[in-house]
Scaffold this motif. Structure first.
Motif, short mmCIF file in Angstrom:
data_model
loop_
_atom_site.label_atom_id
_atom_site.label_comp_id
_atom_site.label_asym_id
_atom_site.label_seq_id
_atom_site.Cartn_x
_atom_site.Cartn_y
_atom_site.Cartn_z
N ALA A 19 -0.57 -12.40 4.25
CA ALA A 19 -2.07 -12.49 5.52
C ALA A 19 -2.05 -11.49 5.78
N TRP A 20 -1.36 -10.80 5.74
CA TRP A 20 -2.14 -9.56 6.81
C TRP A 20 -2.09 -8.74 5.48
N LYS A 21 -1.33 -8.12 4.45
CA LYS A 21 -1.64 -7.84 3.53
C LYS A 21 -2.80 -8.08 2.83
N LEU A 22 -4.21 -9.21 2.75
CA LEU A 22 -4.82 -9.36 2.41
C LEU A 22 -6.13 -9.11 3.15
N PHE A 23 -5.36 -9.14 3.89
CA PHE A 23 -6.40 -8.28 5.28
C PHE A 23 -6.98 -7.22 5.01
N THR A 24 -5.84 -6.09 5.30
CA THR A 24 -6.63 -5.04 4.11
C THR A 24 -6.52 -5.01 3.59
N ASN A 25 -6.63 -5.88 2.24
CA ASN A 25 -7.83 -5.53 1.05
C ASN A 25 -9.07 -4.96 1.81
N TRP A 26 -9.19 -5.87 2.38
CA TRP A 26 -10.54 -5.29 2.90
C TRP A 26 -11.85 -4.44 3.81
N ILE A 27 -10.36 -4.64 5.14
CA ILE A 27 -10.42 -4.40 6.14
C ILE A 27 -9.86 -3.82 6.99
N HIS A 28 -9.22 -2.49 7.93
CA HIS A 28 -8.37 -2.08 8.82
C HIS A 28 -8.11 -2.41 9.54
N CYS A 29 -8.45 -2.55 10.64
CA CYS A 29 -8.91 -3.56 11.82
C CYS A 29 -10.31 -3.17 12.59
N ILE A 30 -10.44 -4.28 13.21
CA ILE A 30 -12.15 -4.75 14.58
C ILE A 30 -11.58 -3.86 15.77
N ARG B 225 -1.70 -0.57 -4.10
CA ARG B 225 -1.80 -1.27 -4.78
C ARG B 225 -3.23 -1.94 -5.84
N GLU B 226 -3.66 -2.52 -4.39
CA GLU B 226 -4.97 -3.19 -4.37
C GLU B 226 -5.98 -2.25 -5.09
N HIS B 227 -6.21 -1.29 -4.21
CA HIS B 227 -7.02 -0.04 -3.78
C HIS B 227 -7.19 0.83 -4.95
N GLN B 228 -6.45 0.80 -5.65
CA GLN B 228 -6.28 1.79 -6.90
C GLN B 228 -6.88 1.08 -8.31
N PRO C 152 -9.99 -13.65 -1.13
CA PRO C 152 -9.44 -12.47 -2.50
C PRO C 152 -9.78 -10.97 -2.51
N PRO C 153 -9.08 -10.50 -3.32
CA PRO C 153 -8.97 -8.92 -3.52
C PRO C 153 -10.58 -8.66 -3.90
N PRO C 154 -10.71 -7.27 -3.40
CA PRO C 154 -12.28 -6.72 -4.64
C PRO C 154 -11.87 -6.34 -5.69
N VAL C 155 -12.93 -7.33 -6.28
CA VAL C 155 -12.74 -7.21 -8.00
C VAL C 155 -13.93 -6.96 -8.29
N PRO C 156 -14.31 -5.44 -9.43
CA PRO C 156 -15.43 -5.19 -9.31
C PRO C 156 -15.77 -5.99 -10.62
N GLY C 157 -16.56 -6.87 -10.59
CA GLY C 157 -17.35 -7.55 -12.01
C GLY C 157 -17.40 -8.81 -11.69
N VAL D 44 -20.42 -18.97 4.29
CA VAL D 44 -19.55 -18.29 3.32
C VAL D 44 -20.50 -17.19 2.33
N PHE D 45 -19.90 -15.66 1.68
CA PHE D 45 -21.00 -14.77 1.99
C PHE D 45 -20.00 -14.93 0.02
N GLN D 46 -21.60 -14.50 -0.58
CA GLN D 46 -20.74 -14.88 -1.85
C GLN D 46 -21.26 -13.52 -2.24
N VAL D 47 -20.26 -12.63 -2.91
CA VAL D 47 -21.27 -11.20 -3.29
C VAL D 47 -20.43 -10.85 -4.64
N GLN D 48 -21.35 -9.32 -4.83
CA GLN D 48 -20.54 -9.23 -6.25
C GLN D 48 -20.82 -7.82 -6.04
N ILE D 49 -19.35 -7.85 -6.69
CA ILE D 49 -19.01 -6.01 -6.81
C ILE D 49 -18.94 -5.10 -8.63
N PRO D 50 -20.49 -4.14 -7.83
CA PRO D 50 -21.01 -3.89 -9.45
C PRO D 50 -19.33 -3.85 -9.92
#
Length: 575
Positions: free
Chosen positions: A27-38, A102-105, A187-192, A203-209
């Motif tokens: 779970a914390w690995k998924l957290f770090t896909n978006w945020i390092h910490c608060i 790997r997710e950020h790469q 879910p991880p940040p996926v462009p497109g 719930v935030f609905q976002v689109q990463i270019p």
């Protein structure tokens, strides 16, 4: 209870705890896909700005990182920042932690260059509150919530900060714990892709270019999802949303000067009364050369307590290529030797008052809003575009239209400058006949400025831009900048990978059964190891080859292995 039963119960408990730890770690690995910490930063009477809490609790920060976060979390001169203040900071990561997951790469490989993660920096999205409180010793409540992330998503994280920070100020730790729990399930940040990110009842609905905005997934349309039972759905069309016209309106008359300064990575200091104003201006400046990536350093908000203060303010050497946003009046004296200063006033809409002042020596004494510079531009202004935008202000043209006009003009200007370079670098590809399946791929040809200048008469910017001036002089200055180095390194790497891909395609089509005839065993083994190494590199370095080519390479590998003795073949198949 027997010892056997007791032992079994202990083992079961250990298994449950181990499984829980694995789930928690995932779970914390998924957290770090978006945020390092608060981080929560408060004002301590004895220590000054101090780190009060970090969420999640297990996250570790170095002493230097903590110090920088604490000082960047508060306005440097906060007398005028009553109530709530939002701004963005950018701070260096500890060198021993500057790696990407790997997710950020994967994210970096498909997002626009302006939104790529820089492994050496964190982004901090700050929500600062200062209100009177007679129950406290100083008579004021002063506290900041800082979302620390590797992702440059100023729009998304500003919205998130505006949701979780007031909640934390009202209800304390449980609200941040709940927020972190929600984020750990994203879910991880996926462009497109359009992503649904649940957070504290919304719930935030976002689109990463995607790096090519015309290529979006079939799920990319932003729409309400009836299966999500949240009271509030926040639709964010883009994770980054800079209103260039609104931010740059004070300096609109000097936009071509600023474009040249940013293009050539000149040192610029932005002075403002609030970190909100200076951080927005710094971010906007880095975007005015899009789609070219700004590759020099920039700090949207910078304080006198920063660990790099001495390095940036040294008078022993020339100022480094960096854009600094500052609020402390002390910088007017400390940075008086810098060649370019933008002073922002309290009212960002008064574009007519922003004069261009060429005498850099007077800027210490002159506190009026304006652009102070010693720079002589290479190109002339496009007065028609500026006049059109200024008329739009008078006619109250919608800000969205103004921003679109400004973006389009800056995009066309940058493209006119870059297209000749893109055409020239494409010419550095060796001829296909020089690519052999049995030799290493040749490197791209070297970049030669004189050869490039020789192409300008037939491919130069005059073909796509009506702006007159010394384009060659501007190119020469650009070639000495970090922006050129960053662009060239990226393009050169792309060419090198393309050449490797062409060599692999040639190898996959080669008749290796014929090649092995008469070859000594040591040479055949060497070819086997080279092919296996190339297949591995395709997976690790993302060499652009098709699945069919990869399968053919595997077949060529089997063709060679078939010619070897069984003992050698068995050894090679397990290595």
């Amino acid at each position: 209870m027997s010892k056997f039963e007791e032992t079994g119960e202990i083992n079961l408990q250990n298994d449950i705890e181990e499984e829980y730890e694995k789930c928690n770690e995932a779970a914390w690995k998924l957290f770090t896909n978006w945020i390092h910490c608060i981080c929560v930063v408060t004002f301590d009477l004895e220590l000054g700005q101090a780190l009060e809490n970090v969420y999640p609790k297990h996250v570790s920060l170095t002493k230097q990182e903590i110090s920088n976060i604490c000082y960047l979390a508060f306005p440097d001169s906060n007398s005028g920042c009553m109530g709530d203040t939002n701004f963005v900071v950018r701070l260096p990561r500890s060198p021993n932690k500057s790696e990407l997951s790997r997710e950020h790469q994967k994210y970096n490989s498909s997002c626009p260059v302006a939104l790529q993660i820089n492994a050496g920096f964190y982004w901090g999205y700050v929500y600062f509150r200062q209100v009177k409180d007679i129950s406290l010793p100083r008579g004021y409540f002063q506290k900041s919530v800082v979302i620390l992330s590797k992702l440059p998503f100023n729009k998304l994280f500003n919205e998130i900060s505006c949701l979780i920070s007031p909640e934390y100020f009202e209800n304390g730790e449980p609200s941040l714990e709940a927020a972190c729990h929600n984020i750990s399930q994203w879910p991880p940040p996926v462009p497109g892709e359009t992503l649904n990110l649940p957070l504290m009842g919304s719930v935030f609905q976002v689109q990463i270019p995607y790096h090519n905005n015309s290529i979006l997934s079939k799920h990319s349309a932003v729409s309400r999802d009836p299966s999500l039972c949240f009271e509030n759905q926040v639709q964010i069309s883009s994770v980054e949303d800079l209103n260039l016209f609104e931010i740059l309106q004070p300096v609109l008359s000097h936009i071509h000067l600023l474009w040249e300064l940013v293009l050539t990575s000149e040192p610029i200091v932005v002075m403002a009364s609030s970190p909100t104003y200076c951080s927005s201006m710094v971010l906007a400046l880095t975007r005015i050369i899009s789609p070219l990536k700004y590759c020099a350093d920039y700090r949207p908000y910078f304080t006198i307590h920063d660990s790099e203060f001495k390095q940036f303010t040294s008078k022993v050497r020339n100022p480094p290529p960096v854009i600094l946003g500052v609020t402390n009046p002390f910088f007017a004296k400390t940075l008086h030797h810098w060649p370019h200063t933008i002073r922002l006033g309290e009212d960002s809409g008064q574009s007519q008052k922003y004069k261009l002042k060429k005498n850099g020596n007077i800027k210490m004494l002159d506190v009026n809003p304006g652009v102070y510079t010693t720079y002589k531009t290479f190109l002339q202004k496009d007065k028609t575009v500026i006049k059109n935008l200024l008329l739009g202000i008078n006619y109250k043209r919608p800000p969205e239209v103004q921003s679109a006009l400004l973006r389009r003009h800056l995009l066309e200007l940058t493209q006119s400058f870059m297209i000749p370079l893109e055409r020239y670098i494409a010419s550095l590809m060796p001829l296909l006949r020089n690519i052999s399946p049995f030799k290493a791929a040749p490197p791209p040809l070297p970049f030669n400025p004189d050869n490039f200048f020789a192409t300008l008469e037939s491919t130069g910017p005059q073909l796509t831009s009506g702006i007159k001036g010394d384009w060659v002089g501007l190119y020469r200055k650009f070639f000495r900048s970090p922006n050129f180095n960053g662009w060239f390194d990226m393009r050169y790497t792309e060419l090198a990978l393309k050449l490797q891909a062409l060599q692999l395609e040639a190898l996959s089509d080669a008749d290796l059964k014929l090649w092995v005839q008469g070859k000594p065993e040591v040479e055949i083994v060497d070819m086997v190891l080279r092919i296996k190494n190339k297949i591995n590199k395709c997976q690790e370095r993302d060499i652009p080859i098709s699945d069919a080519t990869r399968e053919q390479l595997g077949q060529r590998l089997q063709d060679i292995l078939g010619s070897l003795p069984d003992d050698v073949k068995n050894i090679l198949q397990v290595t």
